[in-house]
Scaffold this motif. Structure first.
Motif, short mmCIF file in Angstrom:
data_model
loop_
_atom_site.label_atom_id
_atom_site.label_comp_id
_atom_site.label_asym_id
_atom_site.label_seq_id
_atom_site.Cartn_x
_atom_site.Cartn_y
_atom_site.Cartn_z
N VAL A 253 0.95 -1.34 0.16
CA VAL A 253 0.04 -0.03 0.18
C VAL A 253 0.80 1.14 0.11
O VAL A 253 1.81 1.62 0.88
CB VAL A 253 -0.84 0.00 0.99
N ILE A 254 0.82 2.01 -1.12
CA ILE A 254 1.72 3.06 -1.03
C ILE A 254 1.12 4.36 -0.56
O ILE A 254 -0.08 4.56 -0.79
CB ILE A 254 1.97 3.60 -2.72
N ARG A 293 -2.73 -0.22 -4.08
CA ARG A 293 -3.83 0.78 -3.53
C ARG A 293 -2.91 1.98 -3.13
O ARG A 293 -1.69 1.66 -2.58
CB ARG A 293 -4.53 0.23 -2.10
N VAL A 294 -3.49 3.04 -3.12
CA VAL A 294 -2.46 4.25 -3.02
C VAL A 294 -3.40 5.18 -2.03
O VAL A 294 -4.47 5.36 -1.97
CB VAL A 294 -2.19 5.13 -4.16
N GLU A 295 -2.80 5.66 -1.02
CA GLU A 295 -3.46 6.32 -0.16
C GLU A 295 -2.61 7.91 0.21
O GLU A 295 -1.42 7.72 0.06
CB GLU A 295 -3.59 5.74 1.37
N ASP A 298 -1.57 12.82 5.77
CA ASP A 298 -1.33 14.39 6.16
C ASP A 298 0.60 14.03 6.67
O ASP A 298 0.50 13.05 7.66
CB ASP A 298 -1.91 14.43 7.64
N ALA A 299 1.13 14.94 6.20
CA ALA A 299 2.57 14.88 6.38
C ALA A 299 2.92 15.85 7.50
O ALA A 299 4.40 16.08 7.60
CB ALA A 299 3.33 15.22 5.03
N GLY A 344 -4.27 6.93 6.27
CA GLY A 344 -4.53 7.66 4.98
C GLY A 344 -6.19 7.45 4.59
O GLY A 344 -6.54 6.74 5.02
N GLU A 345 -6.27 8.32 3.25
CA GLU A 345 -7.36 8.39 2.82
C GLU A 345 -7.09 7.93 1.20
O GLU A 345 -6.03 8.15 0.66
CB GLU A 345 -7.85 9.91 2.53
#
Length: 349
Positions: A253-254, A293-295, A298-299, A344-345
């Motif tokens: 998952v990225i 999947r990519v999420e 918040d960094a 993440g979203e």
């Protein structure tokens, strides 16, 4: 591993407690200043111990002050502490428990004694606090400080969650290293220098400036098109490298940092013209084609947070150091590992 930061207000501490805690913040500041001044004046070396500290703070608090002063001195050298400092106790020297009526109390040493004081537990922290009280979680250092007329404590709670079978891969985007990726739990990472991107930008900026001075506007526009093609090609290559890296792990998952946040918080002037959006789009659609999947996460403070203990550390160029757990790592890889652990979203192309 899940880490939750808890900031809780003490419930109606007595005047005696508040006075002693205020006194402790001043002594904590003085202890740190004593260490800084001693190192600057060569009165003693970094191996200073509590035996050299002449105040009534409990030794556990004195030790924490020495550790924080070392970190500040390593980063900034001569430091002047002009305000009272929140005093801190390491994880082994404070307690959390419940009374017979279910009130959660926090106990810690200070000056005259240990103080056990109720805290206000709001809904968002109730579950992790329960885990900690039941012994199903770990705690980090405790900080106690004043805000206005109220007193607060803050600490982290860490606990294991059920394995999902996924491999989170945090991706940090930056100037010095355009891509830093870490597969959390796999001890594998990827670091790509930003040198080529910076070279392309400098080269074509110089050409545009020269052509503008010569009044050759059509030629200047063609230079802009060439720069766009070079950067697009670079972004394709970068995104392919990242997908190839991710594909070697089970159920990857990225996790990409929110690029809007980068623009708002970055001091790098090039962040607004650099094609971060394009790079993110390329990563996202190529990941979707590969079934990954990519999420978007918040960094916030990811570059300052230790990916091991989740405390705030210090960054000096490419080096990150955490005084809390004594961990040192490449700063961008630390940030990518921290991003990998954040919720993440879903992000789609």
């Amino acid at each position: 591993m899940v880490t939750v930061t808890v900031t809780a207000k003490f419930h109606n501490p007595s005047l005696t407690r508040r006075k002693e805690w205020q006194h402790a913040t001043r002594l904590y500041r003085d202890t740190k200043q004593f260490c800084i001044d001693g190192w600057e004046n060569s009165d003693f070396d970094k191996s200073v111990t509590t035996a050299s500290i002449d105040n009534n703070l409990y030794s556990a608090i004195q030790n924490q002050a020495i550790r924080e002063a070392k970190a500040d001195h390593t980063k900034d050298g001569a430091v002047r502490y002009r305000e009272s400092q929140p005093f801190a106790v390491n994880n082994q020297n404070w307690e959390i428990d419940t009374t017979e009526n279910g009130t959660v109390v926090v106990g810690f040493p200070c000056v005259s004694q240990w103080w056990y004081t109720p805290i206000e537990v709001y809904d968002d922290i109730a579950d992790p606090v329960d885990r900690l009280v039941e012994g199903d979680a770990k705690k980090t250092r405790l900080q106690v400080y004043r805000r206005g007329e109220d007193w607060y404590c803050t600490f982290n709670i860490e606990y294991e969650t059920e394995p999902t079978g996924e491999t989170p891969i945090g991706v940090d985007i930056g100037e010095r290293h355009i891509l830093a990726a870490t597969a959390y739990g796999e001890d594998e990472s990827m670091l790509v220098s930003g040198g080529e991107a910076k070279y392309v930008r400098r080269k074509y900026r110089s050409l545009r400036d020269s052509l503008s001075e010569a009044g050759a506007l059509r030629a200047r526009n063609r230079v802009g098109d060439k720069e766009q093609r070079r950067i697009t090609d670079l972004n394709h290559k970068l995104s392919r490298r990242l997908i190839t890296f991710a594909e070697q792990f089970e159920n990857p998952v990225i996790k990409l940092e929110d690029l809007e946040g980068i623009r708002k918080n970055s001091s790098w002037s090039g962040v607004h013209s650099w094609h971060f959006d394009q790079l993110q789009r390329f990563i996202t659609y190529k990941a979707e084609r590969a079934g990954i999947r990519v999420e978007k996460v918040d960094a916030y403070k990811s570059s300052q947070t230790c990916s091991a203990c989740r405390s705030l550390g210090t960054r000096d160029g490419d080096h990150f150091y955490c005084s809390e757990c004594n961990r040192g790592r490449h700063a961008d890889l630390n940030a990518s590992e921290e991003l990998a652990q954040r919720e993440g979203e879903p992000c789609t192309a």
